[in-house]
Design a protein around this motif. Structure first.
Motif, PDB file in Angstrom:
ATOM      1  N   LEU A 115       0.844  -1.203   0.000  1.00 12.53           N
ATOM      2  CA  LEU A 115       0.000   0.000   0.000  1.00 12.53           C
ATOM      3  C   LEU A 115       0.875   1.248   0.000  1.00 12.53           C
ATOM      4  CD1 LEU A 115      -2.998  -0.596   2.428  1.00 12.53           C
ATOM      5  CD2 LEU A 115      -3.064   0.056   0.024  1.00 12.53           C
ATOM      6  N   ALA A 116       1.905   1.235   0.881  1.00 12.82           N
ATOM      7  CA  ALA A 116       2.776   2.405   0.991  1.00 12.82           C
ATOM      8  C   ALA A 116       3.483   2.661  -0.327  1.00 12.82           C
ATOM      9  CB  ALA A 116       3.803   2.198   2.100  1.00 12.82           C
ATOM     10  N   ARG A 117       3.815   1.571  -1.040  1.00 11.36           N
ATOM     11  CA  ARG A 117       4.541   1.737  -2.284  1.00 11.36           C
ATOM     12  C   ARG A 117       3.672   2.441  -3.326  1.00 11.36           C
ATOM     13  NH1 ARG A 117       7.448  -3.605  -4.073  1.00 11.36           N
ATOM     14  NH2 ARG A 117       8.236  -3.520  -1.942  1.00 11.36           N
TER      15      ARG A 117
ATOM     16  N   ARG B 213       4.886   9.240  -2.395  1.00 11.90           N
ATOM     17  CA  ARG B 213       4.710  10.594  -2.904  1.00 11.90           C
ATOM     18  C   ARG B 213       5.754  10.950  -3.953  1.00 11.90           C
ATOM     19  NH1 ARG B 213       4.853  12.287   2.997  1.00 11.90           N
ATOM     20  NH2 ARG B 213       5.934  10.315   2.858  1.00 11.90           N
ATOM     21  N   PRO B 214       5.411  11.846  -4.861  1.00 12.92           N
ATOM     22  CA  PRO B 214       6.313  12.156  -5.966  1.00 12.92           C
ATOM     23  C   PRO B 214       7.607  12.835  -5.542  1.00 12.92           C
ATOM     24  CG  PRO B 214       4.406  13.631  -6.000  1.00 12.92           C
ATOM     25  CD  PRO B 214       4.129  12.581  -4.995  1.00 12.92           C
ATOM     26  N   HIS B 215       7.599  13.547  -4.421  1.00 10.04           N
ATOM     27  CA  HIS B 215       8.818  14.263  -4.067  1.00 10.04           C
ATOM     28  C   HIS B 215       9.857  13.375  -3.361  1.00 10.04           C
ATOM     29  CE1 HIS B 215       6.700  14.822  -0.175  1.00 10.04           C
ATOM     30  NE2 HIS B 215       7.918  14.700   0.295  1.00 10.04           N
ATOM     31  N   ALA B 216       9.802  12.101  -3.731  1.00  9.22           N
ATOM     32  CA  ALA B 216      10.708  11.164  -3.075  1.00  9.22           C
ATOM     33  C   ALA B 216      12.166  11.417  -3.459  1.00  9.22           C
ATOM     34  CB  ALA B 216      10.328   9.728  -3.433  1.00  9.22           C
ATOM     35  N   GLY B 217      12.377  12.170  -4.543  1.00  5.35           N
ATOM     36  CA  GLY B 217      13.741  12.418  -4.977  1.00  5.35           C
ATOM     37  C   GLY B 217      14.461  13.446  -4.111  1.00  5.35           C
TER      38      GLY B 217
END
Lengths: 497, 338, 349
Positions: B323-325, B329-333
């Motif tokens: 689920l977490a995957r 969120r997009p700002h993971a970088g």
């Protein structure tokens, strides 16, 4: 100026097992003063603040806080005297809420046995109002962006009736607006007579916020003057100790028909956009930019760790798809990571093991047999070739100095003979002597036709070693410089501006 | 309030509760006996000992450790207690029996704490060692025989019912008073974790041990408390188990620790520490007990039980990760290195 | 460098362990000389060592990779029961000749393949799904032993052909067959760990998975292979176990999981990954076996073995910590090594 300083360090010396980290360093902070402590990596900044925090004890010298003299400062003394250090990792509890994180110290100091939600909320409310910011007190810290985590840490420090807040590289992970807000908060603290010691190596912020600047280089204080006495160029000079242009890289690679590596409109959402450049055989290309400019992300994309989402990558004219590290290796791309200690090295393993980590399969004979002796010989071979200072190839890399550790990582990649080697901060935490030797190694590799890409915010490093320099800002390449025709001040200004 | 609704979905307790509800409705629709009072009382009865153990395991897991020795502690405490009482010819109230067993558990728990705190050894290894040592000590030096004649107070305890009834076809059923011990222990643990500084310290330790020390918590004091408390709960669980089964069996309980850990993890505690709650754990216990019980009601042979628990555990641990995957969120970088 | 406390600095505690083993051996030889130093005792020990030995090797492999395999005994039972059912179906007790030998060979193959399959599942749960190894294998432990119970419906299988029983009771040139199997496994896995590029990579992944990824190692493939290796070793332990007792039961050897961890840790395998040696493991299992046999001779009950094993594990671990502390203190005084700039090496452990 302020007659009695709040904090005063006199002639502080500190050795770490025979290596001098601080040499008769002086530092004073007046009440309510905003002072910046600047210096390159390894200049002794972190040792100095650890001494002030009482985490590390000085060998010689005097510490006076608020008139009291301490021959041996303990953490609890520092806290009692109103010194709060916000370390880079913030020391927060990710699994607890904002309110609980802020209240924890206070509750402990009150020696309470029981806690109520209301008490926690009240304490946190107090902190937030002193801080003057809006934060959901019930949010879990692990869900917060870095800037808000920092606010929580500052709020917690304020509750301790801090008189001096020391921030260690506080802007390392912040975006521009977040930095601006932090600087505002620091000014607001001054209004309430709380002093700030701002530790940084980012010129623009230092110039922006500070009243007094202390510059450290190689464990010595080389300048201690009001902000007005500095401009960016002088600050850079003080930090690096170099003004006269060193020998620049003179070898200009011959441009063949096809570049070794060429990027066209490479993008990755939220990291970098529309990056295009060519790297020719034998060229050393620098990519510079502050933290958060997207340079690390670009390097990770080239290495397949966080693949680009758009655009194309060509190697020797052939379009390649790099979706994984395996793809990157197959296409002849190597990467020396930014954080040597966690990403680059197996600290408890031997020098030989570390050097051979990438080539184990090639070293192995038939049936994949790889005798330990072969690994050891491989390691000893590289000790000779890169002149690594180590008693033998079987010592754990943990025991080597930063410069020698970095040479071990380099050996690992050179052994794979990649076409293009990407280095992220190749000399971070490396002493000056080793620095130039590492640069000489890179020079040598380029002479043999390898393409080298240096990602770094060390201005002299890129200027003296790169043929061309690309400046990255907010995920884009904004300007290109000729390494031979640019001076440090110009680049420093552009980097900061 | 969409955010409230989102929060609810993020809460593990809610998801486990939903799973339990779904399971109950399904089993109930196949076999209506599920909803009968005798069955519900039966479920509660099976939850008592498992639940008490789970509360102890929860505290350890929240602190970032793991304890596999508590069943051995339980057996050793209850067996020594029973033997002592029989030797003394004890005829007093049950309360003192409990206290005796709990104190023995406490001492054994402190042995764990000593090794963990003084030598900073990994908790799994220490408790594996003490588990083997405690059980070996019991069987080799204390005794290896079943004791089926128990002190009077223990027998009386097993007959103490809160509610009694008789089904239309004449079968007796009852709600044992032992469930009060479970509720009491749960209430105390809940209040401890939530409203005491010690409890907050346990969460802090599990969240970031270095930060906890910097803030000023005494790690060794917290660890001594944690493992001591687990010992107390193990002693309590052991003596209740013995009383309810009306036999002191030295070979009992050891081997069930994995079931307990499964229940705690299913209830939302993270094995990496810092997360977990008493309500969640109780729900996890409920899920495991209902799962085992419902197989019988569904007519599935009982030997499928372990397969079911295994699948449940795998699904329960995999689901939050997957689920977490998808929610990543997009700002993971963003750079978050120190 | 030669100081009286030099042995304290020995990294994996190998010398210390050798000393412990020697002391145990000497003490028992002294206490019960006639019986401890007898052919009969050594013969009986050599039948007891292999089962737990094979499981311990499996556990050590998983632990070197930075994980753990709690499902070891589950795999042993499940794969063994699959093989037994095949065996009983095609070559029941008394069957002989080439046919029986063929069936036994196939059943061994089935068991090893099942072990590899179980290991594959563990590996995929850890690498693809991302469940921490301790939880993943806790779940599959229930799953595998559960399936074993389902297959047998909780009853025991018995009556195997003689060709199969050799695996557990036979002699090869007057050496017990199980011991031969164990020796072969020690040799093969020892070579695999220390003298192949796979083993080399495995230690690195276990030491620092992040650095391993940045060095271009394929962490997932290495971990999956390791769990499969562990599975195959468990399956072979299952075969020896069932052949020795001439019966197959789903819940056989439950306590072996903990014993296997105990042996691995005692042998110097690091729970955090990256360290562990075959030599240490063999020494650990020898010392534990000497103790158990000695205890049996001294007429201690069988259970005291469990007690002593646990106590020994704790004692050795504590001793290791004390030794490391002493060694570090000494090293600090001698300041032989140059630290990081800023002296932050200590905190990075």
């Amino acid at each position: 100026m302020a007659p009695t300083p709040y904090l005063e360090l006199k002639d502080i010396c500190k050795d770490f097992s025979g290596v001098r980290a601080l040499e008769t360093a002086n530092l004073s902070v007046a009440p309510g003063e905003i002072r910046c402590l600047v210096g390159e990596n390894g200049s002794g900044k972190s040792t100095l603040i650890k001494i002030v925090a009482g985490v590390v004890h000085h060998d010689r010298g005097e510490i006076r806080i608020d008139g009291h003299s301490f021959s041996r400062l303990h953490p609890i003394d520092a806290i009692r005297e109103g010194i709060q250090v916000i370390f880079q990792d913030f020391s927060l509890f990710p699994n607890l809420t904002v309110a609980e994180n802020m209240a924890m110290n206070t509750l402990l100091a009150e020696r309470r046995r029981l806690v109520t939600r209301r008490r926690i909320r009240d304490i946190a409310g107090e902190a937030l109002s002193r801080l003057g910011v809006e934060l959901d007190p019930e949010a879990l810290v692990e869900d917060l962006p870095v800037a808000s985590k920092q606010l929580v840490a500052i709020g917690r420090a304020l509750l301790q009736n801090a008189r001096l807040i020391i921030m260690d590289e506080p802007t390392a992970a912040l975006t521009r607006p977040e930095v601006r807000r932090l600087l505002e908060i620091i000014r607001a603290l001054k209004e309430r007579n709380i002093a700030t010691l701002f530790v940084s190596h980012k010129l623009d912020e230092v110039m922006d916020v500070s009243e007094q600047i202390t510059v450290l280089r190689n464990g010595r204080v080389v300048a201690d003057e009001p902000r007005a006495a500095f401009d960016a160029a002088r600050l850079v000079f003080c930090m690096t100790g170099r003004r006269i242009a060193q020998a620049r890289r003179s070898a200009v690679p011959e441009r063949t028909d096809t570049p070794l590596l060429s990027l066209r409109h490479l993008s990755r959402k939220g990291s970098f956009r529309d990056v295009s450049f060519d790297l020719w055989p034998g060229e050393i290309l620098g990519v510079t930019g502050l933290l958060g400019s997207g340079r690390t992300e670009l390097a990770l994309a080239l290495f397949g760790m966080e693949p680009a989402t758009e655009g194309e990558i060509r190697i020797e004219g052939r379009e390649v798809s790099i979706r994984s590290i395996h793809d990157a290796l197959r296409n002849g791309l190597g990467y020396v990571p930014e954080d040597r200690l966690t990403e680059g090295l197996f600290l408890s393993k031997s020098l030989a093991d570390n050097a051979a980590a990438g080539t184990a399969r090639d070293l192995a004979g038939r049936l994949g047999l790889l005798p330990p002796r072969a690994v050891l010989r491989f390691g000893e071979d590289w000790i000779r070739r890169l002149r690594i200072a180590a008693p033998s190839a079987s010592v754990p890399v943990r025991n080597l100095s930063g410069g020698n550790q970095q040479r071990v990582v380099l050996a690992r990649w050179i052994a794979l003979s990649p076409k293009v080697l990407v280095l992220n901060g190749p000399t971070v935490g490396v002493d000056i002597g080793s620095k130039s030797e590492i640069h000489a190694i890179l020079e040598d590799l380029a002479a043999k036709g390898m393409g080298i890409l240096i990602m770094s915010d060390d201005i002299p490093e890129v200027l003296h070693n790169c043929n061309r320099i690309l400046l990255m800002k907010r995920g884009r390449i904004v300007e290109e410089f000729d390494g031979a025709a640019t001076d440090e001040n110009e680049l420093a200004r552009k980097l900061a501006g | 309030m969409p955010s409230r609704w989102n929060m609810l979905w993020k809460k593990n307790e809610f998801l486990v509760g939903l799973t339990i509800l779904g399971l109950c409705l399904f089993v109930g629709s196949v076999n209506s006996a599920f909803w009968s009072l005798p069955n519900l009382f039966d479920l509660l009865r099976s939850s008592v000992v498992l639940g008490i153990f789970a509360l102890g395991a929860l505290v350890v897991i929240v602190s970032g450790g793991i304890d596999v020795s508590f069943t051995a502690v339980a057996v050793l405490s209850m067996y020594i207690t029973t033997k002592l009482l029989l030797a003394w010819g004890y005829a007093g109230p049950f309360l003192w029996i409990c206290l005796l067993s709990c104190s023995i558990g406490l001492c054994l728990g402190l042995v764990n704490a000593l090794f963990i705190s003084a030598f900073r050894l990994p908790t799994l290894i220490v408790t594996l060692g003490t588990m083997s040592a405690f059980r070996g000590f019991l069987l080799a030096f204390i005794g290896s025989n079943h004791i089926s004649v128990l002190p009077q107070a223990m027998v009386a305890f097993s007959q103490w019912d809160l509610l009694r009834g008789r089904t239309p076809d004449g079968v007796l059923y009852s709600l044992p008073g032992a469930v009060l011990f479970l509720f009491g222990a749960a209430l105390f643990t809940w209040a401890l974790l939530r409203y005491s500084m010690l409890g907050r310290g346990i969460y802090a330790l599990g969240g970031d041990a270095v930060a906890a020390e910097r803030v000023g918590f005494s790690l060794s004091r917290i660890q001594f408390f944690i493992y001591g408390y687990v010992g107390v709960l193990a002693g309590l669980g052991g003596i209740i188990h013995t009383s309810l089964s009306r036999m002191a069996n030295p070979f009992d309980l050891v081997g069930t620790e994995m079931n307990v850990l499964a229940a705690v993890v299913l209830g939302g505690a993270r094995i990496t520490g810092g997360h977990g709650s008493v309500p969640g754990t109780l729900l996890g216990v409920g899920l495991v007990v209902i799962m085992n019980n419902s197989l019988i009601l569904l007519g599935v042979p009982s030997y499928w039980q372990r397969v079911a628990v295994g699948l449940l555990l795998l699904a329960g641990t995999a689901a939050p990760i997957l689920l977490a995957r998808t929610r990543k969120r997009p700002h993971a970088g963003e750079e978050e290195r120190s | 460098m030669k100081t009286p406390l030099r042995f304290l600095r020995d990294e994996n505690g190998l010398w210390r362990l050798l000393l412990v083993t020697a002391v145990i051996f000497a003490t028992l030889s002294f206490l019960v000389p006639g019986r401890f130093l007898s052919v009969r005792n050594f013969a009986s020990m050599s039948f007891q060592i292999p089962e737990i030995g094979l499981l311990s090797i499996a556990m050590m492999a998983a632990m070197i990779s930075g994980g753990i395999d709690l499902s070891a005994v589950g795999i042993a039972n499940l794969s063994g029961i699959l093989a037994s059912q095949f065996l009983l179906h095609y070559a029941p007790e008394g069957a002989g000749g080439t046919w029986a030998a063929l069936v036994v060979a196939v059943s061994v193959g089935i068991s090893l393949a099942a072990g590899a399959g179980c290991g594959l599942l563990n590996g995929l749960l850890v690498t693809r799904v991302g469940i921490p190894p301790i939880l993943a294998t806790l779940g599959t432990m229930q799953l595998f032993s559960g399936l074993a119970i389902v297959l047998t419906r909780g009853t025991a299988l018995y009556g195997f052909p003689d060709a199969f029983l050799i695996l557990g009771n036979g002699y090869l040139f007057s050496v017990p067959v199980p011991l031969v199997l164990f020796a072969v496994a020690v040799l093969l896995v020892g070579v695999l760990l220390r003298r192949t590029s796979f083993g080399f990579s495995l230690y690195l992944v276990g030491t620092n998975p992040t650095a391993a990824r940045f060095a271009g190692l394929d962490n997932a493939a290495i971990l999956v292979k390791t769990y499969m290796l562990s599975g195959v070793l468990c399956a072979s332990a299952g075969l020896v176990m069932f052949a020795r007792t001439n019966s197959a039961k789903a819940d056989y050897g439950v306590s072996y999981t903990l014993q296997a961890i105990l042996v691995a840790v005692l042998g110097g395998t690091n729970v955090a990954g990256g360290f562990g040696s075959m030599a240490g493991l063999v020494l650990a299992i020898l010392s534990l076996q000497f103790l158990s046999s000695g205890f049996a001779m001294l007429r201690f009950s069988n259970f005291s073995k469990e007690f002593v094993w646990g106590a020994l594990l704790l004692a050795v671990m504590a001793l290791n910590v004390l030794g490391d502390r002493a060694a570090r203190k000494m090293q600090g005084r001698k300041n032989g090594t140059a630290p990081q700039a800023g002296g932050e090496t200590e905190e990075l452990r």
